[in-house]
Design an enzyme around this catalytic site. Structure first.
Site, mmCIF file in Angstrom:
data_model
loop_
_atom_site.group_PDB
_atom_site.id
_atom_site.type_symbol
_atom_site.label_atom_id
_atom_site.label_comp_id
_atom_site.label_asym_id
_atom_site.label_seq_id
_atom_site.Cartn_x
_atom_site.Cartn_y
_atom_site.Cartn_z
ATOM 1 N N GLU A 231 -17.983 -5.641 -18.144
ATOM 2 C CA GLU A 231 -16.819 -6.193 -17.435
ATOM 3 C C GLU A 231 -16.984 -7.679 -17.150
ATOM 4 O O GLU A 231 -16.125 -8.297 -16.523
ATOM 5 C CB GLU A 231 -16.595 -5.414 -16.139
ATOM 6 N N CYS B 233 -13.026 2.387 -19.289
ATOM 7 C CA CYS B 233 -12.622 3.046 -18.046
ATOM 8 C C CYS B 233 -11.722 2.174 -17.185
ATOM 9 O O CYS B 233 -11.477 2.488 -16.028
ATOM 10 C CB CYS B 233 -13.856 3.492 -17.247
ATOM 11 N N ASP C 111 -11.730 -5.938 -14.536
ATOM 12 C CA ASP C 111 -12.458 -7.168 -14.247
ATOM 13 C C ASP C 111 -12.656 -8.014 -15.493
ATOM 14 O O ASP C 111 -12.636 -9.245 -15.417
ATOM 15 C CB ASP C 111 -13.824 -6.851 -13.617
ATOM 16 N N HIS D 206 0.829 -1.206 0.000
ATOM 17 C CA HIS D 206 0.000 0.000 0.000
ATOM 18 C C HIS D 206 0.868 1.264 0.000
ATOM 19 O O HIS D 206 0.495 2.289 -0.573
ATOM 20 C CB HIS D 206 -0.936 -0.008 1.210
#
Length: 577
Positions: free
Chosen positions: A435, A506, A459, A193
């Site tokens: 997706e 996107c 996805d 992260h």
């Protein structure tokens, strides 16, 4: 002092030269400090106060950074709150306090290390690096228990290169890039992260640099190359000159991008492509416009839900959507309805734990099941549509029946507003994210009921190739240049245009400048991406003609392997530099 080069992992590109500031924040704890049995209850209460205070600090941090991080990154901080609520964490600490008569500090240290080591020993790199989040929570509690004020990186008010053994995710998101020119850490990996936040904040960074902290002292001159993952210590004059030249070239390219970023994106033969931004908040909207985005191709509404502990009511949602609509004025803003579940969990929605959440109760499936939640959001979006050019997009549509069910709830929301004489844009466009492979294969049918398509490659690639991109054993198969993915994109675009509707993208592929010519050749009308990628993608579009993009797409469509497509894309890009 002799020049030394340490090679690690580049996680956020950019070259910076400056003075080192060495940061250490480890907590020294007597690992076997004991208490008496009579002290156990009092010690448990002391620990609980510290844990509660840690939770409050994380809530305050979420509030502080909510305007500069997207929903996914806010979710990381909420995940740390989840560690405090985990029945295997705090209760285990209390157990050690009572059973082994350990001090709070000792118990926290032992339990934190126990769980961090469990994650470190996993084979999956992504899961392995979650150990940093656990240690972040443990160190926060230890700091509170100690009563000592830790070094606050926000107080640095001079330009430095930050050097550390490791930086926690919460350290990183508070860095001020005006003064932290770059950072380098001894520990860390590409999917931590900390690394993800560095890239998001635009701070050049290299991690996983062996022996770093022993080799650097405060005030040393260092060079960080965030692309190559290099830290050069005590560089000689020739090396400094070489990297100053690279830095100047980097700045010149950045200047060129900035000079042209507000212009429309068009190929050399005049074919226009809408380059839009993905946003998660009103703050993102402002930055997107600064970067030259001509629309919002994806407004992730999850951030409103993830950065709080209660359900946002219709008025709160309406105000947020209205503000974004007004900010973009006549430019289109596509609002995706709530997409949670999978990797985005919201405790107050009571989403049950699932063995395979990415294939389970999420996105439009959850919204159709929790109809009032869905109606509330749709009414808020519709009301806001009276103040700008808004469109609605349903995520994870898998087939015709699901799309019609979602449109039926939308019709109900419209009827409710009409009955209350509340205005909205009656011509608001309604589209879907493609997706799921079933939706891609049924694109011709779905196009009859949608006003536009937006392809979500993140996805779509994962589902099409049956690849968990977080699994190191198979992540090499995750590739949006896979011929199967390219064929699906072509099928979606062809079906959309045959029905007379536009098609955009996107997902992550849309923000890759090397992919832009191929996507233009596949006849995509809009590319939506992280705002920081907008200038580079626009620049890539201006270098090519529609005709040569069509030839590129035709050539790639004949390929049998991803490697073939990569070779073709590299050769094409090399001719455009």
């Amino acid at each position: 002092m002799e020049e030394k080069i340490i090679k690690g992992i580049g996680v956020s590109e950019g070259i910076r030269i400056g003075r080192a500031f060495v940061f250490m924040h480890s907590q020294n704890v007597d690992i076997e400090r004991k208490i008496s049995e009579a002290e156990a209850n009092q010690e448990e209460e002391r620990f609980q106060r510290a844990a509660d205070a840690a939770g409050t600090e994380i809530d305050e941090l979420i509030s502080d950074v909510a305007q500069k991080l997207d929903a996914g990154k806010i979710g990381v901080l909420k995940g740390q709150k989840g560690i405090l609520a985990d029945p295997a964490y705090c209760p285990e600490i209390k157990k050690l306090i009572h059973k082994n008569l350990l001090s709070s500090e000792t118990a926290v240290k032992q339990v934190t290390e126990k769980f961090a080591k469990i994650f470190e020993n996993l084979k999956n790199d992504y899961m392995k690096e979650r150990s940093a989040d656990i240690r972040d929570v443990g160190n926060r509690i230890l700091k509170i228990l100690s009563g000592k004020k830790a070094v606050d990186l926000k107080t640095i008010k001079e330009p430095v290169i930050l050097i550390a053994d490791d930086l926690s995710p919460t350290d990183t998101i508070q860095l001020n890039k005006e003064y932290i020119l770059a950072f380098a850490t001894q520990k860390g990996g590409k999917t931590s992260h900390t690394s993800i936040f560095a890239k998001s904040l635009g701070i050049p960074a290299a991690v996983g640099l062996p022996g770093l902290t022993d080799a650097v002292s405060d005030g040393d001159t260092v060079i960080i190359d965030g692309l190559e993952g290099l830290c050069i210590l005590s560089p000689q004059k020739d090396t400094i000159d070489q990297y100053l030249e690279k830095q100047n070239a980097e700045a010149a390219e950045e200047l060129l991008l900035r000079e042209n970023m507000l212009n429309a994106a068009a190929t050399s033969d005049g074919s226009r492509v809408i380059v839009a931004a993905n946003i998660g908040s009103l703050a993102d909207a402002g930055f997107s416009l600064e970067q030259g985005a001509k629309a919002v191709g994806l407004f992730r509404t999850e951030q409103l839900f993830l950065s709080r502990n209660t359900f946002p009511d219709e008025e709160e949602q309406f105000r947020e959507y209205k503000s974004v609509a007004e900010k973009f004025s006549e430019k289109e803003v596509i609002i995706r309805t709530l997409d949670v579940g999978g990797d985005k969990s919201i405790s107050y929605l009571n989403i049950p734990k699932e063995d395979n959440p990415f294939l389970g109760y999420r996105a439009v499936r959850l919204c159709l099941n929790q109809k009032e939640l869905f109606l509330t959001q749709l009414r808020a979006i519709l009301r806001a549509s009276a103040f700008g050019k808004l469109s609605i997009m349903f995520p994870m549509i898998s087939g015709y029946a699901e799309l019609m069910a979602a449109k039926s709830v939308l019709d109900e929301a419209k009827s409710q507003l009409k009955s209350n004489k509340i205005s909205y844009d009656e011509s608001i466009r309604v589209g879907i994210m493609i997706e799921v492979p079933s939706a891609a294969l049924m694109a011709d049918v779905l196009a009859q009921e949608a006003d536009f398509f937006s392809i979500g490659t993140n996805d779509l690639v994962q589902y099409t190739l049956a690849v968990d991109r977080g699994n190191e054993k198979v992540s090499y198969l995750y590739d949006y240049f896979n011929p199967a993915v390219i064929r699906l994109i072509k099928n979606i675009a062809d079906a959309a245009h045959a029905a007379g509707i536009p098609v955009g993208m996107c997902g992550g592929m849309a923000g890759d400048p090397s992919a832009a010519p191929l996507l233009i050749g596949l006849n995509l009308d809009e590319l939506s991406m992280a705002a920081g990628s907008v200038p580079k993608v626009k620049n890539a579009i201006r270098k090519v003609s529609k005709q040569e993009c069509a030839r590129l797409a035709s050539e790639c469509a004949q390929c049998k392997t991803p490697e073939e497509i990569h070779r073709i894309i590299r050769a094409f890009s090399a001719n455009k530099t």
